[in-house]
Scaffold this motif. Structure first.
Motif, mmCIF file in Angstrom:
data_model
loop_
_atom_site.group_PDB
_atom_site.id
_atom_site.type_symbol
_atom_site.label_atom_id
_atom_site.label_comp_id
_atom_site.label_asym_id
_atom_site.label_seq_id
_atom_site.Cartn_x
_atom_site.Cartn_y
_atom_site.Cartn_z
ATOM 1 N N GLU A 126 -4.132 -11.359 -0.298
ATOM 2 C CA GLU A 126 -5.239 -11.517 -1.249
ATOM 3 C C GLU A 126 -6.419 -10.634 -0.858
ATOM 4 O O GLU A 126 -7.053 -10.001 -1.707
ATOM 5 N N LEU A 127 -6.710 -10.590 0.435
ATOM 6 C CA LEU A 127 -7.817 -9.763 0.908
ATOM 7 C C LEU A 127 -7.520 -8.282 0.656
ATOM 8 O O LEU A 127 -8.383 -7.521 0.220
ATOM 9 N N LYS A 128 -6.292 -7.904 0.906
ATOM 10 C CA LYS A 128 -5.906 -6.506 0.690
ATOM 11 C C LYS A 128 -6.081 -6.150 -0.789
ATOM 12 O O LYS A 128 -6.587 -5.078 -1.131
ATOM 13 N N GLN A 129 -5.676 -7.060 -1.647
ATOM 14 C CA GLN A 129 -5.809 -6.837 -3.076
ATOM 15 C C GLN A 129 -7.278 -6.610 -3.463
ATOM 16 O O GLN A 129 -7.602 -5.695 -4.210
ATOM 17 N N LYS A 130 -8.150 -7.449 -2.894
ATOM 18 C CA LYS A 130 -9.582 -7.320 -3.177
ATOM 19 C C LYS A 130 -10.117 -5.990 -2.674
ATOM 20 O O LYS A 130 -10.885 -5.313 -3.357
ATOM 21 N N ARG A 131 -9.722 -5.632 -1.465
ATOM 22 C CA ARG A 131 -10.232 -4.374 -0.896
ATOM 23 C C ARG A 131 -9.705 -3.176 -1.673
ATOM 24 O O ARG A 131 -10.431 -2.213 -1.909
ATOM 25 N N ASN A 132 -8.454 -3.230 -2.079
ATOM 26 C CA ASN A 132 -7.891 -2.135 -2.870
ATOM 27 C C ASN A 132 -8.676 -1.929 -4.165
ATOM 28 O O ASN A 132 -8.886 -0.804 -4.599
ATOM 29 N N ALA A 133 -9.096 -3.045 -4.749
ATOM 30 C CA ALA A 133 -9.835 -2.953 -6.010
ATOM 31 C C ALA A 133 -11.242 -2.403 -5.769
ATOM 32 O O ALA A 133 -11.839 -1.783 -6.651
ATOM 33 N N LYS A 134 -11.750 -2.608 -4.573
ATOM 34 C CA LYS A 134 -13.127 -2.223 -4.265
ATOM 35 C C LYS A 134 -13.274 -0.729 -3.987
ATOM 36 O O LYS A 134 -14.217 -0.105 -4.422
ATOM 37 N N GLN A 135 -12.355 -0.171 -3.212
ATOM 38 C CA GLN A 135 -12.493 1.238 -2.806
ATOM 39 C C GLN A 135 -11.154 1.957 -2.834
ATOM 40 O O GLN A 135 -10.165 1.444 -2.310
ATOM 41 N N LYS A 136 -11.189 3.161 -3.415
ATOM 42 C CA LYS A 136 -9.975 3.967 -3.496
ATOM 43 C C LYS A 136 -9.407 4.239 -2.105
ATOM 44 O O LYS A 136 -8.194 4.180 -1.886
ATOM 45 N N LYS A 137 -10.331 4.518 -1.186
ATOM 46 C CA LYS A 137 -9.945 4.787 0.201
ATOM 47 C C LYS A 137 -9.060 3.668 0.774
ATOM 48 O O LYS A 137 -8.066 3.922 1.445
ATOM 49 N N TYR A 138 -9.424 2.430 0.464
ATOM 50 C CA TYR A 138 -8.627 1.295 0.966
ATOM 51 C C TYR A 138 -7.271 1.244 0.261
ATOM 52 O O TYR A 138 -6.243 0.986 0.872
ATOM 53 N N SER A 139 -7.302 1.497 -1.051
ATOM 54 C CA SER A 139 -6.074 1.329 -1.836
ATOM 55 C C SER A 139 -5.014 2.367 -1.448
ATOM 56 O O SER A 139 -3.836 2.185 -1.720
ATOM 57 N N GLU A 140 -5.467 3.449 -0.827
ATOM 58 C CA GLU A 140 -4.501 4.469 -0.408
ATOM 59 C C GLU A 140 -3.788 4.110 0.887
ATOM 60 O O GLU A 140 -2.818 4.752 1.274
ATOM 61 N N LYS A 141 -4.292 3.077 1.545
ATOM 62 C CA LYS A 141 -3.675 2.695 2.825
ATOM 63 C C LYS A 141 -2.782 1.474 2.636
ATOM 64 O O LYS A 141 -3.063 0.615 1.807
ATOM 65 N N PRO A 142 -1.730 1.397 3.447
ATOM 66 C CA PRO A 142 -0.907 0.183 3.391
ATOM 67 C C PRO A 142 -1.595 -0.939 4.158
ATOM 68 O O PRO A 142 -2.572 -0.692 4.867
#
Ligand code: IPM
Ligand code: MN
Length: 356
Positions: free
Chosen positions: A171-187
């Motif tokens: 769930e946290l990963k999902q939130k972070r992915n939505a927040k910043q592209k930089k995060y969403s590019e990482k597994p």
């Protein structure tokens, strides 16, 4: 209005919590939020005076609060283990704070021991499972003191304990992915040691992959053995975004994480029960040798306060505090006790000022 339980605790705990309260008051006032503090006398001094560690009555009182704000536990005159087990671990277990959330985030202007890495590269969060594994305390010893002494301490996990921790992480990963592209590019990463811990490791890896496949298809998953993870934290911290791991591995890698992120003076964590009472703390310990000298770095405690407000759903207050911290660390000469170019109280005053 939020009801906050305060446990200053031992050593420099009460000093840094005072600065944290100062900042929280300023930031909350600006945002028209009220905090009501209640102090709890828990820690080494009380234990030495009365023999009480964390009485049942205190524990039951703590259940009635919106959150707990903790300074530090650990006293030089008390044998190691008594206060740690009796207060910190007991609170985590009894209040079922099954997530230990430990951000590793380097602020601009703060020094990291890793050459050539900066705030862009060091920005991840470790989710440490907080109530299971070896910390459960299963095991025993016999024939103690003889040449035939045996001791065991068992790593135990059940599927539910693993699943609820993984769910929080996804769930946290999902939130972070939505927040910043930089995060969403990482597994995201699961850290374990399933090449040796073939039972517990297997349970975690299967649960991780099953949950990812079924419920979080959009999230890229990766896995690292814990020994390799320590290597990569240093060599390639930019690979990481959300790291989830079991209790003891999490304990170990988050000390490494704290150092990468600027040291104990700036590292905070949350012991979280998403459906209950959570507890926020600087993770540096009680530092008794600095007690009462106005030299300890309060930034970690102030950051713990920011995490607490974020958890309570007051993102704006949390962000205001973090922004103020970002300004103040630029004015500090070091994050280490006694070398900050300012006193503990001066730092608290400054952060509070920038919040208002
Ligand atoms: C931590 C600490 C505790 C732990 C100790 C003090 C029991 O090291 O919060 O990381 O091992 O969890
Ligand atoms: Mn630790």
């Amino acid at each position: 209005m939020y009801k906050i339980a305060i446990i200053g605790g031992d050593g420099t705990g009460p000093e840094v919590i005072d600065e944290g309260k100062k900042v929280l008051s300023a930031a909350c006032e600006m945002n028209n939020i009220k905090l009501e503090y209640t102090n709890f006398d828990v820690g080494g001094e009380r234990y030495l005076k009365t023999g009480e560690i964390l009485p049942e009555s205190v524990l039951n009182d703590l259940r009635k609060f919106d959150a707990i704000y903790l300074g530090a536990i650990g006293h030089p005159d008390v044998k190691p283990g008594i206060l740690e087990k009796g207060i910190l671990l007991k609170a985590r277990f009894e209040l079922d704070q099954y997530i230990n959330l430990r951000p590793v985030k380097l602020f601009p202007g703060v020094e990291t021991p890793i050459k050539d890495k900066g705030p862009d590269e060091i920005d991840f969060v470790v989710i440490r499972e907080n109530v299971g594994g070896i910390y459960t305390g299963m095991g025993g010893a016999s024939r103690v003191g003889t040449p035939y002494e045996v001791a065991s301490q068992v790593m135990v996990y059940d599927r539910n304990t693993v699943d609820r921790c993984l769910k929080y992480a996804f769930e946290l990963k999902q939130k972070r992915n939505a927040k910043q592209k930089k995060y969403s590019e990482k597994p995201m990463h699961l850290v374990h040691k399933n090449n040796v811990l073939t039972y517990c490791g297997d349970l975690w890896v299967r649960a991780y992959n099953e949950m990812g496949e079924k419920e979080y298809k959009g999230i890229k998953r990766d896995y690292a053995h814990v020994d390799a993870a320590t290597m990569w934290f240093l060599k390639n911290p930019e690979w990481f975004d959300v790291v989830v791991t079991e209790n003891l591995f999490g304990d170990i890698i988050t000390d490494l994480g704290a150092m990468i992120g600027g040291g104990m003076g700036v590292s905070a964590g949350g012991n979280i029960n998403p459906d209950g009472v959570s507890m926020f703390e600087p993770i540096g310990g009680s530092a008794p040798k600095y007690k009462g000298q106005n030299v300890i770095n309060p930034i970690a405690a102030i950051l713990a306060g920011s995490m607490m407000m974020d958890f309570l759903g007051e993102d704006k207050v949390a962000q205001d505090i973090e922004n103020a911290i970002r300004k103040v660390v630029l004015e500090m000469t070091s994050m280490n006790a006694g070398k900050m170019g300012m006193t503990t109280t001066q730092i608290g005053d400054k952060v509070a000022k920038y919040c208002s």
